[in-house]
Each structure stands twice: as structure tokens, then as C-alpha cells.
Design a protein around this motif. Structure first.
Motif, short mmCIF file in Angstrom:
data_model
loop_
_atom_site.label_atom_id
_atom_site.label_comp_id
_atom_site.label_asym_id
_atom_site.label_seq_id
_atom_site.Cartn_x
_atom_site.Cartn_y
_atom_site.Cartn_z
N SER A 328 28.05 87.42 -53.91
CA SER A 328 29.31 87.96 -53.42
C SER A 328 29.74 87.32 -52.10
O SER A 328 30.90 87.37 -51.72
N ASN A 329 28.77 86.70 -51.38
CA ASN A 329 29.14 86.06 -50.12
C ASN A 329 29.31 84.55 -50.26
O ASN A 329 29.57 83.87 -49.29
N ASP A 330 29.14 84.07 -51.48
CA ASP A 330 29.30 82.63 -51.69
C ASP A 330 30.76 82.25 -51.45
O ASP A 330 31.67 83.04 -51.71
N PRO A 331 31.01 81.02 -51.00
CA PRO A 331 32.41 80.58 -50.88
C PRO A 331 32.98 80.28 -52.26
O PRO A 331 32.25 79.95 -53.19
N MET A 332 34.30 80.41 -52.37
CA MET A 332 34.98 80.06 -53.63
C MET A 332 34.93 78.54 -53.76
O MET A 332 35.35 77.83 -52.84
N GLN A 333 34.42 78.09 -54.89
CA GLN A 333 34.37 76.64 -55.09
C GLN A 333 34.87 76.30 -56.48
O GLN A 333 34.65 77.05 -57.42
N PRO A 334 35.55 75.16 -56.60
CA PRO A 334 36.05 74.78 -57.91
C PRO A 334 34.88 74.60 -58.88
O PRO A 334 33.88 73.98 -58.53
N ALA A 335 35.02 75.22 -60.06
CA ALA A 335 33.94 75.10 -61.05
C ALA A 335 34.53 74.70 -62.39
O ALA A 335 35.70 74.98 -62.70
N ASP A 336 33.69 74.08 -63.18
CA ASP A 336 34.09 73.64 -64.51
C ASP A 336 33.86 74.78 -65.50
O ASP A 336 32.74 75.31 -65.61
N VAL A 337 34.91 75.19 -66.20
CA VAL A 337 34.83 76.33 -67.12
C VAL A 337 33.77 76.08 -68.20
O VAL A 337 33.02 76.99 -68.57
N HIS A 338 33.75 74.85 -68.66
CA HIS A 338 32.79 74.46 -69.69
C HIS A 338 31.35 74.76 -69.24
O HIS A 338 30.57 75.40 -69.96
N GLY A 339 31.06 74.35 -67.99
CA GLY A 339 29.71 74.55 -67.43
C GLY A 339 29.38 76.02 -67.29
O GLY A 339 28.27 76.46 -67.61
N LEU A 340 30.37 76.80 -66.83
CA LEU A 340 30.17 78.25 -66.64
C LEU A 340 29.75 78.90 -67.94
O LEU A 340 28.80 79.69 -68.00
N ILE A 341 30.49 78.57 -69.00
CA ILE A 341 30.23 79.21 -70.30
C ILE A 341 28.88 78.75 -70.86
O ILE A 341 28.10 79.56 -71.36
N ASP A 342 28.59 77.46 -70.72
CA ASP A 342 27.32 76.94 -71.22
C ASP A 342 26.13 77.64 -70.57
O ASP A 342 25.16 77.99 -71.24
N VAL A 362 34.29 77.99 -78.29
CA VAL A 362 35.42 77.10 -78.59
C VAL A 362 36.11 76.80 -77.26
O VAL A 362 36.86 77.63 -76.74
N VAL A 363 35.81 75.67 -76.67
CA VAL A 363 36.35 75.32 -75.35
C VAL A 363 37.10 74.00 -75.46
O VAL A 363 36.49 72.97 -75.79
N PRO A 364 38.43 73.98 -75.22
CA PRO A 364 39.18 72.72 -75.28
C PRO A 364 38.76 71.78 -74.14
O PRO A 364 38.30 72.24 -73.10
N THR A 365 38.94 70.50 -74.37
CA THR A 365 38.57 69.54 -73.32
C THR A 365 39.72 69.40 -72.32
O THR A 365 40.85 69.82 -72.59
N GLY A 366 39.42 68.85 -71.16
CA GLY A 366 40.44 68.57 -70.14
C GLY A 366 40.96 69.81 -69.43
O GLY A 366 42.10 69.84 -68.96
N LEU A 367 40.14 70.86 -69.36
CA LEU A 367 40.57 72.07 -68.65
C LEU A 367 40.54 71.82 -67.14
O LEU A 367 39.65 71.12 -66.64
N PRO A 368 41.51 72.40 -66.39
CA PRO A 368 41.46 72.24 -64.94
C PRO A 368 40.29 73.04 -64.35
O PRO A 368 39.75 73.93 -65.00
N MET A 369 39.93 72.71 -63.11
CA MET A 369 38.85 73.42 -62.43
C MET A 369 39.33 74.82 -62.02
O MET A 369 40.52 75.03 -61.76
N VAL A 370 38.40 75.76 -61.97
CA VAL A 370 38.73 77.13 -61.59
C VAL A 370 38.02 77.46 -60.27
O VAL A 370 36.80 77.32 -60.19
#
Lengths: 499, 237
Positions: A328-342, A362-370
Motif C-alpha cells: 500500500s505504500n509502494d509508489p505508483m509505477q507503470p506496469a504491463d497488464v500482461h505481466g500482472l495477469i500472468d 485472453v489478453v490482446p497485444t500492444g496494451l498501454p502501460m497501467v
């Protein structure tokens, strides 16, 4: 000029017109002054019901009125011999004055007992600036005393408060009940402390707003009748603090619940592999006890099984370690949705596989970072997958599949205008009933059998989603159950993509 | 029945454990059936005569608790039941009240499994004939007016394998205890050795599984069990 009633009074001063004039003017003035004085006294008696010396004041007003009338008749009898009328009024005045005397004699000890003026004013100041509103009402509920704090708390001036009914300070819906309770309290005459009251009480300000209040009541018996002293405390601030404290406690309970569930799951996920390793090893030891030679194939198979099962247990523990990191104290950092789900799928894959439930992504390719706190989003995804698992496992009619489906929400459609990623978790379970839908995100609501979950994880997940500027909702559809986690994507990146 | 003539149904979703348990039991001469979940176990029970059901608790499709509840609702008397589990989120009290005779924790050794099975297959009267070699940790003494009143007052209840007693002593699960419950009306004292299987400190009662009964009360307990035929192994008061 001489009638049967005798000579008019004026005859006494015949011949001296100066004397007569002065006599007439002064007697008229006395009479004229007496009437307003008595009227003023009567008004005081009327508006200060319950004032302890009202009887004395009333007698005084009556005697002054009677005196005024006698002086008026003195003027009249200069010309007309209305002596019987005059004498009758004089007699009435005499009686009234005697009554004043009697009352005065009776209340003198009380008046003397009233504290010295200095002490009295100090005493009054003490009440005036007490931290609580102090009101005294008579048997009819009319306010007879109100302190400065009462003015501040209720927003009425003292003039408005005094003489008005105390029921006006009670919110409209409970006013009738309040009047009844007041009567009941007067009959019982037992003091009621602030702490003893149960349930929440509310009071009403002049502007119609209401505030939570603590009210202490004590009956006061005087010569002038029964009074009730009410001490009213505005507890708005305290209630707010209590609410905040409760929220804090809930949050802690949520963490404990997540931990307890994790511990039970962990025990199951670890003890099964341990049971296999233990059994294989003890079988091998038994074989060794029988003496050589050890069949190479058996040793090989046993060791293979032990190694594989150990790896499985380690995978489970690694997944838990990632989860235990609260984040909860981690900084917000851009993450790859694909990696999160995996990662989330990795943690639960074995559990799904051993229970015969298919887990597909079912994850489409080329998703922006979150932009997100990775550990927290991981926690939400694992929780959603666990819920999907529980929805299928143990329900014979469900179809054993779970799917994680990701889609993009273009910028124009979004509520805030920003683009977002939808992560949908669908399952082949029996679905959520309409009555459960509404309460699903509430803390402590659960559809699981007793002991399986305390119904906190989903509400924690939703607050994590909100923290990320996104949302977690149960989609309204006739198809399979679908929980949608929406996370906004990096704004700059989308602009860059569209340019 | 001689233990090695008995048939055992092993139910577990962990297929490798199913294989290991089958091998162990087969080596001891039992005839073994297997099922990966409760629903499959029901199918086996419909066609085969099974003496002991050895089941996991947490399983897909139908868990162990649901399986036992389903069996209890059937007309045919269910087999003797042993739970083997690694899962910790259940109530021992309810499990013993459902009729489960033993609760074994994973991982478990072959001798422990065989011992539990053999004991389960013994006749109750035989099982309770020899005093327990374990030293007694706690003595529970109670004087009750009569059995009926005690049951109504929730101070005592008798099951197939033990009893529930009102008890304020600080007891722990797994504790070997000596029990002495005197029923004044019946002029009888239940003298037993047993093991605490659950404790409810809030209600002030505990469940005790019998290990040994004095001969006088043994026949009394057997008579009560035979006439009342309770479903629970260790009941709730």
C-alpha cells in the motif's frame, strides 16, 4: 349640593382653588402611574412562569392596581359623592396589601437565603459558560432557564428560547414522542444520566439542521412546582471520531481476515505436497530397512516424485510471499497488464489444475502501460480468481472454467474522458442472485458457506481499485458471472499513441 | 470382522496421495476403492459394500462434509468414517457430531493410518476393554441427577464413541482424561478414560472420545447405544 350620600369631597377645599388643583393633579398622576406598574408586573408573571416569587409579584400587582383605583376615585369624588364605591375599592386595596405583607413575610427567609449578589453572578457565569447547553423547563415544557452555550448550540437567542416549548429543540419526527416521554419522566422523577441512555439522540438547531446529542435530565422540585434541568451535549465531533476509529478497526479486521483465509488455504496447499513427500520418503526408508539391493527404478521414481512435489510447494510459498507484501505504500509505477495477469495466474494455476478447473487468459497485444501498485493489483486479481474458483468448486451444476479477458476502453467512452483497461474475470459458476448483487461489495457480506470467508476481500479489492482511480464492479448481464476491474492507463502514453 | 478383510473407500482430489494410500492399504490386505471427490465416492458406495470411508475434507465438486451429510440422509447405514485433511478451516465439534470417528492430519504415516483404521474396525465393546497406557492429564468429576435431566440441561450427551460433558476445567484438544460422571437416579457412575476431541470454552463443555470403560458402565453404555442408535460419534450437548 348635599345629597343623601353626603357632601362631595371637593367641599373640603372650597375656596382654595390652588390647593384643589394641586390635589387633583397629584392624585390623578398617582392613579395613572399605578396602572402601568401593575400591568408591567402582571406581564412579568405571565412571561416568567415558574419564577419562584411570582405569587408575591401577583399580589403586589393587584394591590398597586387597587391603590391606583382608589386614587382615581379620590379625583372623582371631588365632584360626585361615590363614597361607597371608593370605600369598597379602598377595602380591596387594603386586602391586597395585607396579602403582599403575608407573602412577603413568608418568602423573606428564602430571599435572604439567595446567595450574595457577587456569588450569584459568579454562579451564573459558571452555568453560562458550561461546555454543555443547560436548560430548565417547567411542567408544561416551557423553557425558563437557558445558558449561553444553549444559545450557541441551538442557534436561538435567549429571548427566543425563554418562554418557548422545549419540544421545538427535538427533531420533528420524534416531537410527539418527546412530549410523552417528558410527561413520563416527570411522573417517575428519577434522574437520567448521559451515559445511561441507549440509542442515538438527536437535537434540532434553529436552522433546521440536526446534531447527535447526549442528554442528561434531572428533576427539580420547588415551591413553584416541578422543573427539569436538561444538560445537552453536542457530540458531533465525538461521533465523527468514533466513526473514523471504527473504519480503522474494520480495515484491520479486513487484513486479519485476508490473512486467516490465506493461512487456511496455505495449510491445505502445503500439507498435501508434504503428505506426498512424507509418504514417499517413509516408503523408501522402509524399503531400505529390508536391506540391499534397492531397486533402482523405485528409488528413481520416488525421488522424482519428491522433487516435483517440493517444487510445487515452493511455488505456492513464492506466490504467498508476493501476496504478503502488502504494497500500500509502494509508489505508483507503470506496469504491463500482461505481466500482472500472468503472475496472478501463476500463483493459482496448480490449485485450478488439481481441481479440474480450466483457467484461460485472453489478453490482446500492444496494451498501454497501467500506472499501479503492482502488489495490490496482483492481490485484487488473485482475490477475483479465488472467488471464481469458490463459485465453481463445490457447486455440482457449475461448468469448470474461468477466463481472464482484457479489453481497451477508448478515451471518449470513459467517464473521466481518460482511456482505461478492462480486466474481466468470468466464471462458469451458478451466478450471483439479484438480491446478493446489491450487497456484494459490502464488508462482511458473503455468499460462501460459513467458515469459508468473512466477506471482506471483495470490499478491500474495490477500495484498492478506487485508490487507483479505477473501479471494480459486477457486470449486469445474462451471461456468465463477470467481475470487471477497470484501471486508467497513462494519459501521456495514449496521447503519444494517437499522435 | 478381521481388519484385513475389510473394504476401504479412499477419497482425495490429490491423485498421488490416492495412489499412495491405496498401496499402503493394499499391502495390509484391505480391499481398496478410490474416488477423486465426494460425488464419485457416492457412486462407489451405491454399488460396493464399504466398511470404512477414508476421506479428505476440501475437494472439488463435492467436499467431504457434504459427502457425510448426504450419507447421513440416506436410509442405509453409512460406513464408518475417518477424515484425513490438511485444511484447518472447520469445526471439530460438528465433524464428530456428524458421526466421523477420527480426524487425521496430513502428512500422516502408514502406521498411524493403519492403527486408526484397525481401531475404527474394532467392536466398540472390545475397543473399550483395555485401559489406556497413556498417563492421565486431567480428571473430570461430575455428579448429575439423572441421565434424562442431564441431557435436557445440556450437561451430558452420549454418542457412539464418546460423550459431551459440561466442564469448566481448562482442557485442550488431544488431552488424555479420566472421566467420572455419577448419575444419582440411575445409581451408576460412568468411569472412563478418554481423549478430549473438542473444547468449547464459551459454552463450558467439551467432547471426549472413550478409550476405556469400566466393565459395569461398559455394558450400560453399550445398551444405551444399541437402544438409541445415535448417529454422532461424539455429540454436542
Amino acid at each position: 349640593m348635599i345629597g343623601p350620600q353626603g357632601l362631595p369631597h371637593g367641599f373640603g377645599s372650597l375656596g382654595d382653588t390652588g390647593l384643589l388643583r394641586l390635589h387633583l393633579v397629584s392624585e390623578s398622576l398617582i392613579a395613572l402611574a399605578c396602572f402601568p406598574i401593575s400591568i408591567a408586573l402582571l406581564r412579568i408573571v405571565r412571561s416568567r412562569r415558574g419564577f419562584r416569587y411570582n405569587v408575591a409579584l401577583f399580589c403586589l400587582a393587584a394591590s398597586i392596581l387597587a391603590c391606583g383605583l382608589t386614587y382615581g376615585l379620590e379625583v372623582l369624588t371631588q365632584w360626585r359623592p361615590l363614597f361607597w364605591v371608593s370605600v369598597a375599592i379602598e377595602a380591596a386595596a387594603a386586602i391586597a396589601l395585607i396579602a403582599v405583607l403575608v407573602v412577603l413575610l413568608r418568602i423573606t427567609p428564602n430571599i435572604l437565603a439567595v446567595p450574595h449578589k457577587l456569588a450569584d453572578s459568579r454562579f451564573r457565569e459558571l452555568i453560562e459558560d458550561a461546555p454543555d447547553a443547560i436548560l430548565q423547563v417547567d411542567e408544561r415544557g416551557t423553557i425558563v432557564i437557558a445558558n449561553r452555550t444553549a444559545e450557541r448550540i441551538f442557534g436561538y437567542s435567549r429571548v427566543e428560547l425563554l418562554g418557548s416549548n422545549v419540544d421545538h429543540l427535538v427533531p420533528q419526527p420524534s416531537r410527539a414522542a418527546h412530549a410523552q416521554q417528558r410527561a413520563g419522566f416527570l411522573r417517575s422523577g428519577v434522574p437520567m444520566s448521559m451515559e445511561k441512555r441507549v440509542g442515538d439522540l438527536y437535537a434540532r438547531r434553529k436552522d433546521g439542521t440536526e446534531f447527535p446529542a447526549e442528554i442528561g435530565l434531572s428533576p427539580v422540585k420547588t415551591e413553584a412546582g416541578f422543573f427539569v434541568t436538561a444538560v445537552v451535549r453536542d457530540v458531533t465531533d465525538r461521533k465523527r471520531l468514533e466513526r473514523e476509529l471504527q473504519q480503522e478497526r474494520d480495515l484491520r479486521a479486513q487484513r486479519v481476515e485476508v490473512l486467516a483465509r490465506l493461512a487456511a488455504d496455505l495449510a491445505h496447499e502445503i500439507k498435501n505436497p508434504l503428505a506426498i513427500i512424507h509418504a514417499r520418503a517413509s516408503d523408501l526408508a522402509e524399503l531400505a530397512d529390508q536391506g540391499p539391493p534397492l531397486p533402482a527404478l523405485v528409488v528413481d521414481q520416488t525421488c522424482d516424485s519428491i522433487l516435483k512435489t517440493t517444487e510445487r510447494a515452493i511455488r505456492v510459498i513464492r506466490g504467498v510471499q508476493a501476496l504478503a507484501h502488502e504494497g500500500s505504500n509502494d509508489p505508483m509505477q507503470p506496469a504491463d497488464v500482461h505481466g500482472l495477469i500472468d503472475q496472478a495466474v501463476e500463483i493459482l494455476q496448480t490449485r485450478f489444475a488439481t481441481h479440474g478447473i480450466s483457467l484461460e487468459t485472453v489478453v490482446p497485444t500492444g496494451l498501454p502501460m497501467v500506472p499501479c501498485r503492482e502488489v495490490q493489483i496482483e492481490q485484487v486479481l488473485v482475490n477475483l480468481l479465488n472467488n471464481a474458483f469458490d463459485a465453481i468448486d463445490g457447486y455440482p451444476l457449475s461448468r469448470p472454467w474461468v477466463q481472464v479477458r482484457v479489453s481497451m476502453q477508448p478515451a471518449s467512452d470513459a467517464v473521466g474522458g481518460a482511456a482505461a483497461v478492462h480486466i474481466d474475470v468470468l466464471d462458469g459458476g451458478p451466478g450471483v442472485s439479484p438480491q446478493d448483487r446489491a450487497r456484494l461489495m459490502q464488508t462482511f457480506f458473503t455468499t460462501k458457506p460459513k467458515g469459508a470467508g468473512m466477506g471482506i476481500a471483495l470490499s478491500v479489492s474495490r477500495s484498492i481499485a478506487k485508490d487507483h482511480g479505477g473501479s471494480l464492479e459486477l457486470l449486469d448481464s445474462d451471461g456468465p458471472t463477470c467481475f470487471r476491474l477497470t484501471l486508467p492507463v497513462l494519459a501521456r502514453q495514449v496521447e503519444g499513441d494517437s499522435a | 470382522m478381521r481388519p484385513n478383510q475389510a473394504s476401504i473407500l479412499v477419497v482425495d482430489d490429490e491423485l498421488e496421495l490416492l495412489e499412495i494410500f491405496s498401496a499402503w492399504l493394499g499391502r495390509n490386505g484391505y480391499s481398496v476403492f478410490t474416488a477423486p471427490n465426494g460425488a464419485e465416492a457416492l457412486k462407489v458406495l451405491r454399488t460396493q459394500k464399504v466398511d470404512v470411508l477414508l476421506s479428505d475434507i476440501r475437494m472439488p465438486v463435492m467436499d467431504g462434509v457434504t459427502l457425510v451429510r448426504t450419507l447421513n440422509q440416506m436410509e442405509t447405514p453409512p460406513p464408518k468414517i475417518i477424515f484425513v485433511t490438511g485444511y484447518g478451516n472447520f469445526s471439530c465439534r460438528e465433524i464428530f457430531a456428524m458421526g466421523v470417528e477420527a480426524l487425521l492430519d496430513k502428512p500422516l504415516s502408514r502406521p498411524a493410518l493403519i492403527e486408526a483404521l484397525d481401531r475404527c474396525l474394532m467392536d466398540s465393546a472390545d475397543k473399550w476393554r483395555t485401559p489406556s497406557p497413556q498417563p492421565i492429564a486431567q480428571r473430570i468429576q461430575l455428579e448429575l441427577e439423572g441421565l434424562k435431566e442431564a441431557v435436557a440441561a445440556r450437561a451430558f450427551a452420549l454418542g457412539r464413541g464418546g460423550c459431551c460433558v459440561a466442564c469448566d476445567l481448562p482442557l485442550k484438544e488431544g488431552l488424555p482424561v479420566e472421566l467420572s460422571v455419577r448419575f444419582v437416579r440411575e445409581a451408576l457412575t460412568l468411569d472412563a478414560q478418554g481423549t478430549v476431541v473438542w473444547v468449547d470454552a464459551e459454552q463450558g463443555n467439551a467432547g471426549v472420545a472413550f478409550d476405556f470403560l469400566q466393565s459395569v458402565c461398559r455394558s450400560w453404555v453399550m445398551a444405551r447405544i444399541n437402544s438409541e442408535n445415535p448417529r454422532s460419534f461424539v455429540p454436542q450437548c
